[in-house]
Design a protein around this motif. Structure first.
Motif, PDB file in Angstrom:
ATOM      1  N   ARG A  19       0.020   5.601 -10.257  1.00 22.52           N
ATOM      2  CA  ARG A  19      -0.985   5.205 -11.250  1.00 22.52           C
ATOM      3  C   ARG A  19      -1.063   3.678 -11.271  1.00 22.52           C
ATOM      4  NH1 ARG A  19       1.797   7.881 -16.235  1.00 22.52           N
ATOM      5  NH2 ARG A  19       3.426   6.736 -15.172  1.00 22.52           N
ATOM      6  N   ILE A  20      -2.253   3.170 -10.964  1.00 23.94           N
ATOM      7  CA  ILE A  20      -2.435   1.730 -10.818  1.00 23.94           C
ATOM      8  C   ILE A  20      -3.371   1.209 -11.910  1.00 23.94           C
ATOM      9  CG2 ILE A  20      -3.148  -0.133  -9.265  1.00 23.94           C
ATOM     10  CD1 ILE A  20      -0.746   1.579  -8.244  1.00 23.94           C
ATOM     11  N   ALA A  28       0.834  -1.206   0.000  1.00 20.86           N
ATOM     12  CA  ALA A  28       0.000   0.000   0.000  1.00 20.86           C
ATOM     13  C   ALA A  28       0.871   1.259   0.000  1.00 20.86           C
ATOM     14  CB  ALA A  28      -0.934  -0.009   1.207  1.00 20.86           C
ATOM     15  N   GLU A  29       1.969   1.227   0.744  1.00 16.40           N
ATOM     16  CA  GLU A  29       2.882   2.376   0.767  1.00 16.40           C
ATOM     17  C   GLU A  29       3.489   2.641  -0.610  1.00 16.40           C
ATOM     18  OE1 GLU A  29       3.865   4.921   2.822  1.00 16.40           O
ATOM     19  OE2 GLU A  29       2.071   4.238   3.861  1.00 16.40           O
ATOM     20  N   LYS A  30       3.880   1.556  -1.310  1.00 15.62           N
ATOM     21  CA  LYS A  30       4.429   1.706  -2.669  1.00 15.62           C
ATOM     22  C   LYS A  30       3.386   2.264  -3.633  1.00 15.62           C
ATOM     23  CE  LYS A  30       7.745  -2.091  -2.898  1.00 15.62           C
ATOM     24  NZ  LYS A  30       8.000  -3.407  -3.487  1.00 15.62           N
ATOM     25  N   MET A  31       2.137   1.885  -3.402  1.00 16.47           N
ATOM     26  CA  MET A  31       1.042   2.230  -4.290  1.00 16.47           C
ATOM     27  C   MET A  31       0.567   3.672  -4.123  1.00 16.47           C
ATOM     28  SD  MET A  31      -2.526   0.085  -4.474  1.00 16.47           S
ATOM     29  CE  MET A  31      -1.703  -1.483  -4.612  1.00 16.47           C
ATOM     30  N   LYS A  32       0.763   4.222  -2.945  1.00 14.92           N
ATOM     31  CA  LYS A  32       0.252   5.552  -2.604  1.00 14.92           C
ATOM     32  C   LYS A  32       0.683   6.608  -3.624  1.00 14.92           C
ATOM     33  CE  LYS A  32      -0.416   8.198   1.570  1.00 14.92           C
ATOM     34  NZ  LYS A  32      -0.054   8.280   2.981  1.00 14.92           N
ATOM     35  N   GLY A  79      -4.475   4.588  -1.348  1.00 14.63           N
ATOM     36  CA  GLY A  79      -4.116   5.890  -1.897  1.00 14.63           C
ATOM     37  C   GLY A  79      -3.595   5.845  -3.317  1.00 14.63           C
ATOM     38  N   GLY A  80      -3.808   4.713  -3.999  1.00 15.50           N
ATOM     39  CA  GLY A  80      -3.410   4.603  -5.401  1.00 15.50           C
ATOM     40  C   GLY A  80      -4.417   5.289  -6.306  1.00 15.50           C
ATOM     41  N   ILE A 120     -13.819 -10.491 -16.459  1.00 17.78           N
ATOM     42  CA  ILE A 120     -14.695  -9.667 -15.632  1.00 17.78           C
ATOM     43  C   ILE A 120     -16.114 -10.045 -16.005  1.00 17.78           C
ATOM     44  CG2 ILE A 120     -15.512  -7.337 -15.093  1.00 17.78           C
ATOM     45  CD1 ILE A 120     -12.656  -6.345 -15.605  1.00 17.78           C
ATOM     46  N   SER A 121     -16.891 -10.405 -14.991  1.00 11.05           N
ATOM     47  CA  SER A 121     -18.275 -10.814 -15.201  1.00 11.05           C
ATOM     48  C   SER A 121     -19.200  -9.893 -14.410  1.00 11.05           C
ATOM     49  CB  SER A 121     -18.465 -12.276 -14.783  1.00 11.05           C
ATOM     50  OG  SER A 121     -19.774 -12.695 -15.067  1.00 11.05           O
ATOM     51  N   THR A 122     -19.406 -10.219 -13.159  1.00 13.23           N
ATOM     52  CA  THR A 122     -20.255  -9.364 -12.323  1.00 13.23           C
ATOM     53  C   THR A 122     -19.516  -8.102 -11.900  1.00 13.23           C
ATOM     54  OG1 THR A 122     -19.551 -10.434 -10.271  1.00 13.23           O
ATOM     55  CG2 THR A 122     -21.475 -11.375 -11.406  1.00 13.23           C
ATOM     56  N   GLY A 123     -18.200  -8.162 -11.917  1.00 10.73           N
ATOM     57  CA  GLY A 123     -17.388  -7.020 -11.524  1.00 10.73           C
ATOM     58  C   GLY A 123     -17.127  -6.947 -10.037  1.00 10.73           C
ATOM     59  N   GLU A 124     -17.569  -7.938  -9.272  1.00 11.23           N
ATOM     60  CA  GLU A 124     -17.404  -7.907  -7.819  1.00 11.23           C
ATOM     61  C   GLU A 124     -15.936  -7.998  -7.404  1.00 11.23           C
ATOM     62  OE1 GLU A 124     -19.766  -7.117  -5.508  1.00 11.23           O
ATOM     63  OE2 GLU A 124     -20.892  -6.688  -7.341  1.00 11.23           O
ATOM     64  N   SER A 125     -15.176  -8.880  -8.029  1.00 10.93           N
ATOM     65  CA  SER A 125     -13.747  -8.977  -7.697  1.00 10.93           C
ATOM     66  C   SER A 125     -13.037  -7.678  -8.052  1.00 10.93           C
ATOM     67  CB  SER A 125     -13.086 -10.131  -8.448  1.00 10.93           C
ATOM     68  OG  SER A 125     -13.643 -11.359  -8.062  1.00 10.93           O
ATOM     69  N   LEU A 126     -13.369  -7.131  -9.199  1.00 15.86           N
ATOM     70  CA  LEU A 126     -12.780  -5.867  -9.639  1.00 15.86           C
ATOM     71  C   LEU A 126     -13.099  -4.748  -8.647  1.00 15.86           C
ATOM     72  CD1 LEU A 126     -11.332  -4.423 -12.081  1.00 15.86           C
ATOM     73  CD2 LEU A 126     -13.627  -3.853 -12.857  1.00 15.86           C
ATOM     74  N   LYS A 127     -14.345  -4.706  -8.190  1.00 14.24           N
ATOM     75  CA  LYS A 127     -14.764  -3.681  -7.232  1.00 14.24           C
ATOM     76  C   LYS A 127     -13.972  -3.804  -5.927  1.00 14.24           C
ATOM     77  CE  LYS A 127     -19.146  -3.176  -7.132  1.00 14.24           C
ATOM     78  NZ  LYS A 127     -20.578  -3.407  -6.849  1.00 14.24           N
ATOM     79  N   ALA A 128     -13.729  -5.037  -5.493  1.00 14.20           N
ATOM     80  CA  ALA A 128     -12.957  -5.239  -4.264  1.00 14.20           C
ATOM     81  C   ALA A 128     -11.518  -4.754  -4.430  1.00 14.20           C
ATOM     82  CB  ALA A 128     -12.980  -6.722  -3.874  1.00 14.20           C
ATOM     83  N   VAL A 129     -10.916  -5.050  -5.577  1.00 15.79           N
ATOM     84  CA  VAL A 129      -9.547  -4.588  -5.823  1.00 15.79           C
ATOM     85  C   VAL A 129      -9.520  -3.062  -5.897  1.00 15.79           C
ATOM     86  CG1 VAL A 129      -7.578  -4.649  -7.409  1.00 15.79           C
ATOM     87  CG2 VAL A 129      -8.869  -6.740  -6.951  1.00 15.79           C
ATOM     88  N   GLU A 130     -10.522  -2.474  -6.523  1.00 20.16           N
ATOM     89  CA  GLU A 130     -10.615  -1.005  -6.582  1.00 20.16           C
ATOM     90  C   GLU A 130     -10.636  -0.412  -5.180  1.00 20.16           C
ATOM     91  OE1 GLU A 130     -13.303   0.941  -9.654  1.00 20.16           O
ATOM     92  OE2 GLU A 130     -14.016  -1.136  -9.702  1.00 20.16           O
ATOM     93  N   LYS A 131     -11.425  -1.009  -4.289  1.00 15.44           N
ATOM     94  CA  LYS A 131     -11.514  -0.513  -2.906  1.00 15.44           C
ATOM     95  C   LYS A 131     -10.157  -0.588  -2.209  1.00 15.44           C
ATOM     96  CE  LYS A 131     -16.388  -1.608  -2.078  1.00 15.44           C
ATOM     97  NZ  LYS A 131     -17.304  -2.481  -1.333  1.00 15.44           N
ATOM     98  N   LEU A 132      -9.434  -1.686  -2.438  1.00 14.67           N
ATOM     99  CA  LEU A 132      -8.100  -1.824  -1.834  1.00 14.67           C
ATOM    100  C   LEU A 132      -7.155  -0.737  -2.341  1.00 14.67           C
ATOM    101  CD1 LEU A 132      -7.482  -5.681  -1.921  1.00 14.67           C
ATOM    102  CD2 LEU A 132      -7.842  -4.264   0.109  1.00 14.67           C
ATOM    103  N   VAL A 133      -7.177  -0.501  -3.659  1.00 16.04           N
ATOM    104  CA  VAL A 133      -6.300   0.518  -4.243  1.00 16.04           C
ATOM    105  C   VAL A 133      -6.657   1.891  -3.683  1.00 16.04           C
ATOM    106  CG1 VAL A 133      -5.668   1.698  -6.392  1.00 16.04           C
ATOM    107  CG2 VAL A 133      -5.813  -0.798  -6.341  1.00 16.04           C
ATOM    108  N   GLU A 134      -7.946   2.184  -3.596  1.00 15.37           N
ATOM    109  CA  GLU A 134      -8.379   3.480  -3.060  1.00 15.37           C
ATOM    110  C   GLU A 134      -7.970   3.638  -1.601  1.00 15.37           C
ATOM    111  OE1 GLU A 134     -12.544   3.365  -4.016  1.00 15.37           O
ATOM    112  OE2 GLU A 134     -12.156   3.813  -6.140  1.00 15.37           O
ATOM    113  N   LYS A 135      -8.137   2.567  -0.786  1.00 15.37           N
ATOM    114  CA  LYS A 135      -7.707   2.615   0.614  1.00 15.37           C
ATOM    115  C   LYS A 135      -6.206   2.874   0.729  1.00 15.37           C
ATOM    116  CE  LYS A 135     -10.841  -0.217   3.375  1.00 15.37           C
ATOM    117  NZ  LYS A 135     -10.942  -1.452   4.182  1.00 15.37           N
TER     118      LYS A 135
END
Length: 185
Positions: free
Chosen positions: A122-123, A115-119, A147-148, A130-145
């Protein structure tokens, strides 16, 4: 077994059609072990990828793709959102996810050091399907948390409604199927 023939990144493959429930079947796309397909898909995705600093994918099927994309692009590092925290991970945080290919709620976790490297960087999010997009949404939340800054979302195949999303780039459309193997319209 019923299969669906596709050409993906110039390579022909026959995807097994697998039932999800009594009304829905999906084409099982697995790049594990298919080195030529992984290499070809990585090359094709890099051609449409926006500029980025780091790639991230969710464990597990996206790992060979992210690895090969990073290798071809000359990247020294990429991130993996893990299904379980590991002993070597520090300051771990996670989010919940439910994917079409799993039968229970799961979690994805990110190492605090990652997370520190990502802050502030550009990620680029990558996945196999990608189907329902649920896994993608979870990864997005992690990146946002962490600071990417999400600059793009790429996948090899967009399945079902994901084909109509304006926020992802993909190589091919993967239809959904009726239990008899016929394509849903």
């Amino acid at each position: 077994m019923l299969t669906h023939k596709m050409t993906i990144a110039g390579l022909e493959r026959h995807l097994p059609i697998c039932p999800v429930n009594e009304n829905l079947s999906i084409g099982a796309f697995v790049i594990f072990g298919d080195a030529p397909l992984t290499v070809a898909c990585a090359e094709a995705l890099l051609k449409i990828a926006p500029e980025y600093d780091y790639l991230i994918t969710a464990e597990a099927k996206g790992i060979p793709l992210a690895h090969e994309m990073a290798r071809q692009a000359g990247d020294d590092f990429y991130f993996v959102a893990r299904k379980h925290p590991k002993l070597y991970m520090t300051s771990v945080f996670g989010v919940e996810v439910r994917s079409i290919t799993t039968d229970a709620d799961q979690h994805l976790y990110l190492d605090g050091a990652d997370a520190e490297k990502m802050k502030g960087k550009r990620i680029l999010l990558v996945d196999d399907v990608i189907s329902t997009g649920e896994s993608l949404k979870a990864v997005e939340k992690l990146v946002e948390k962490a600071g990417g800054i999400i600059v793009g979302k790429l996948c090899i195949l967009a399945e079902g409604d994901a084909q109509n999303r304006g926020d992802i780039l993909y190589l091919e459309k993967l239809p959904l199927f009726h239990p008899d193997g016929s394509v849903m319209e």
